[in-house]
Scaffold this active site. Structure first.
Site, mmCIF file in Angstrom:
data_model
loop_
_atom_site.group_PDB
_atom_site.id
_atom_site.type_symbol
_atom_site.label_atom_id
_atom_site.label_comp_id
_atom_site.label_asym_id
_atom_site.label_seq_id
_atom_site.Cartn_x
_atom_site.Cartn_y
_atom_site.Cartn_z
ATOM 1 N N GLY B 54 -17.524 86.864 -38.442
ATOM 2 C CA GLY B 54 -16.749 87.103 -37.659
ATOM 3 C C GLY B 54 -17.378 87.685 -35.836
ATOM 4 O O GLY B 54 -17.662 88.768 -36.740
ATOM 5 N N SER B 55 -17.721 86.714 -34.956
ATOM 6 C CA SER B 55 -18.291 87.284 -34.285
ATOM 7 C C SER B 55 -16.953 88.158 -33.346
ATOM 8 O O SER B 55 -15.711 87.997 -33.550
ATOM 9 C CB SER B 55 -18.272 86.702 -32.717
ATOM 10 O OG SER B 55 -19.121 85.887 -34.073
ATOM 11 N N GLY B 56 -17.001 88.658 -32.216
ATOM 12 C CA GLY B 56 -16.755 89.605 -31.553
ATOM 13 C C GLY B 56 -16.321 90.969 -31.667
ATOM 14 O O GLY B 56 -16.520 92.133 -31.250
ATOM 15 N N HIS B 57 -17.044 91.484 -32.779
ATOM 16 C CA HIS B 57 -18.220 92.820 -33.077
ATOM 17 C C HIS B 57 -19.036 93.378 -32.601
ATOM 18 O O HIS B 57 -20.177 94.348 -33.313
ATOM 19 C CB HIS B 57 -17.900 93.028 -34.553
ATOM 20 C CG HIS B 57 -16.795 92.308 -35.155
ATOM 21 N ND1 HIS B 57 -15.654 93.031 -35.132
ATOM 22 C CD2 HIS B 57 -16.621 91.431 -36.085
ATOM 23 C CE1 HIS B 57 -14.564 92.788 -35.580
ATOM 24 N NE2 HIS B 57 -14.908 91.511 -36.842
ATOM 25 N N LYS B 105 -19.520 92.873 -45.101
ATOM 26 C CA LYS B 105 -18.150 93.320 -44.943
ATOM 27 C C LYS B 105 -16.853 92.981 -45.712
ATOM 28 O O LYS B 105 -16.991 91.804 -46.634
ATOM 29 C CB LYS B 105 -17.986 93.925 -43.405
ATOM 30 C CG LYS B 105 -19.113 93.931 -42.916
ATOM 31 C CD LYS B 105 -18.695 94.395 -41.438
ATOM 32 C CE LYS B 105 -18.124 93.229 -40.704
ATOM 33 N NZ LYS B 105 -18.506 92.056 -40.940
ATOM 34 N N ASP B 110 -15.080 86.700 -45.587
ATOM 35 C CA ASP B 110 -16.958 86.342 -45.948
ATOM 36 C C ASP B 110 -17.938 87.085 -47.178
ATOM 37 O O ASP B 110 -18.736 86.397 -47.715
ATOM 38 C CB ASP B 110 -17.077 88.214 -44.999
ATOM 39 C CG ASP B 110 -16.993 88.525 -43.944
ATOM 40 O OD1 ASP B 110 -16.272 87.164 -43.154
ATOM 41 O OD2 ASP B 110 -16.686 89.081 -42.746
ATOM 42 N N HIS B 219 -10.167 94.244 -37.038
ATOM 43 C CA HIS B 219 -9.579 92.935 -36.242
ATOM 44 C C HIS B 219 -8.132 93.755 -35.640
ATOM 45 O O HIS B 219 -7.279 92.181 -35.564
ATOM 46 C CB HIS B 219 -9.315 91.923 -37.245
ATOM 47 C CG HIS B 219 -10.820 91.048 -37.752
ATOM 48 N ND1 HIS B 219 -11.095 92.269 -39.005
ATOM 49 C CD2 HIS B 219 -12.125 91.027 -37.999
ATOM 50 C CE1 HIS B 219 -12.503 91.862 -39.026
ATOM 51 N NE2 HIS B 219 -12.849 91.271 -38.466
#
Lengths: 333, 333
Positions: B54-57, B105, B110, B219
């Site tokens: 996921g993006s945001g990391h 991860k 994922d 998250h």
């Protein structure tokens, strides 16, 4: 106040201590008075470059000490100028016999205290040049500043002059170069949120949930206008247009584009700003030849972004590309 | 929601586009499906390493694409797994004939989607190894995870395996190395504030003004305990003790110490944590031989910090020190 700290009065000392422990191969710390200096100082026959200012803008300046950038940095308390004895003692420690360049952001306290330190050093026969960075196009005078404030161009000047000093520029030539960088650099920032100085314990200013401030200073000094939050593209346009028309940057120019987080704004947003900045510059025939994107001159946890454009020529490009090895900026080595 | 964005649904695409424009000498972007890949891909006869999530990391993972690290990264929407076609197409683009290592991860989406992509590739005769990172000692199962979550060790595994791939490790040896790094890495994080996913428009959870959460997921998944905010030294002790006793790390061990901001926590606070971590490890006879301090695996603008310790041997130290050139991590080149 939500912060990962111990006592507010120990924030700067403990943080600088941590930096020194983490990067002992690059920097050392002097505590009384406080300054961070190159582990291999003094470098003989090289002009020593020293900067400093209030803490809270990390990695600037202590994170920029090392090969190819600063010889020493003098951190004040958060958002508070360092005292002249810090710059004086730092200079005595790192002076390699070729003089000292002070790179000073234009805030009244910094300017005065670096001048006092320069006078003390000159009285001992050490050559010192004091170059003021005043690149913020947002406002003319400000809360702590006569004239324009010094912001993002400072980072670029420290990198470029650091490389030139390694190359053997003498003090006079180096000071001229630093003035050229300042003359060709323009910046403006904005904020979505304030930040909290640990010793104060409350935000430096207030912004409503739907408001932002355009032209904010790095200590939360008032900017040009407080307004409803706009889109990333609109924000980028406002900042970029003010910067471009000020120099002015012109068709055919090559620039270094520097998109900087004020601290709390995450990287995912920085690249949205970079994208729009790229398109604006492209539409005007201005070429981004170098770039820097990240958190380099911050205001603690403030959410916001600043843009700096620096006009480039071959000399500046070559010096930008030269190797650098500091805690916060490193390449080629 | 205070963010510098345009439409929430365009955040990932526009940000990745900005990354590609900024770093075109290092990475290219494929949009349908979306992945970021090395500009010089495929590198013949080198195992290609692909990660994603996921993006945001950010900067993880797209900021780690380049020489000495990843060949491609597959960004999902914010906090959402990428789809198998992203990994499949990325693999087809960067495969240099020596097989593919997926570094994944441990989040259920994922894991499942990387497995599907691996099956599709294997059906075409491409060798794929899937290595799961599950280094978070905070909790056993979690909101999106069976077993332990994958966090900070991922960054270290990508750097170390990237260097090994450049050195010529074959796929089997590289997968073993990646498992060794995962086996020797332990992490835990904490948060002072939540973050806001753009599409949701409101914070992922609530924390009172005087509260923090120990063991938070990236998250915002629940951690070990919600409690009153403690001092930086106490927070560091809680994280470090949980990590140290888990492996366990022992007297005489050499480690890489990684102090990471969840995004909103400024650098001045990270080094206060590093300082205490250094003292804790020193008191136990554990030597910090390498370090990483900054924002490398983040949760948008969340304020908080995570610590990762990785046990080192000569192989890992040499691979850590090897040159790397990516948007977010660079040295020696």
């Amino acid at each position: 106040m939500k912060k990962i700290i111990n006592k507010p009065e120990d924030v700067v000392k403990e943080s600088v201590e941590g930096l020194g422990l983490a990067w002992s191969e690059i920097v050392k710390v002097n505590y009384e008075p406080m300054f961070v200096y190159r582990a291999d100082a003094p470098v003989n026959n090289k002009v020593a470059i020293i900067s400093g200012g209030g803490s809270g803008h990390e990695p600037m300046h202590a994170g920029f000490v090392g090969y190819g950038m600063l010889d020493a940095a003098c951190p004040g308390e958060v958002f508070t100028s360092p005292t002249p004895d810090q710059m004086y003692e730092a200079a005595k420690k790192v002076h390699g016999g070729a003089g000292i360049l002070f790179i000073v952001k234009n805030y009244s306290g910094d300017v005065m205290n670096f001048e006092m330190a320069a006078d003390m050093l000159k009285a001992e026969g050490i050559d010192v040049e004091n170059v003021i960075i005043d690149d913020d196009v947002a406002v003319k005078d400000s809360l702590y500043t006569q004239g324009r404030r010094g912001v993002g161009t400072t980072v670029l000047a420290e990198k470029i002059c650091g490389a030139a000093a390694e190359k053997g520029y003498d003090l006079k030539k180096l000071a001229e170069l630093c003035k050229k960088v300042n003359g060709w650099g323009r910046s403006m920032g904005m904020a979505l949120t304030p930040c909290t100085v640990p010793a104060a314990g409350k935000p430096t200013f207030e912004l409503a949930e739907d408001e932002m401030e355009i032209g904010i200073g790095i200590h939360g000094e008032p900017g040009r206008e407080r307004m409803k939050i706009k889109s990333a593209d609109e924000i980028t346009e406002m900042l970029a247009e003010a910067i471009i028309e000020d120099l002015p940057f012109k068709e055919g120019d090559e620039v270094l584009a520097f998109v900087n987080s004020m601290g709390g704004t995450p990287e995912i947003e920085l690249y949205i700003v970079y994208r729009k900045l790229y398109k604006i510059l492209e539409s005007k025939g201005i070429k981004i030849a170098r770039k820097l994107v990240g958190r380099y001159i911050t205001s603690l946890e403030m959410q916001g972004v600043s843009i700096t454009l620096l006009k480039l020529d071959d000399e500046l490009k070559e010096l930008w590309d030269a190797p650098v090895k500091t805690p916060a900026l490193r390449w080629g080595i």
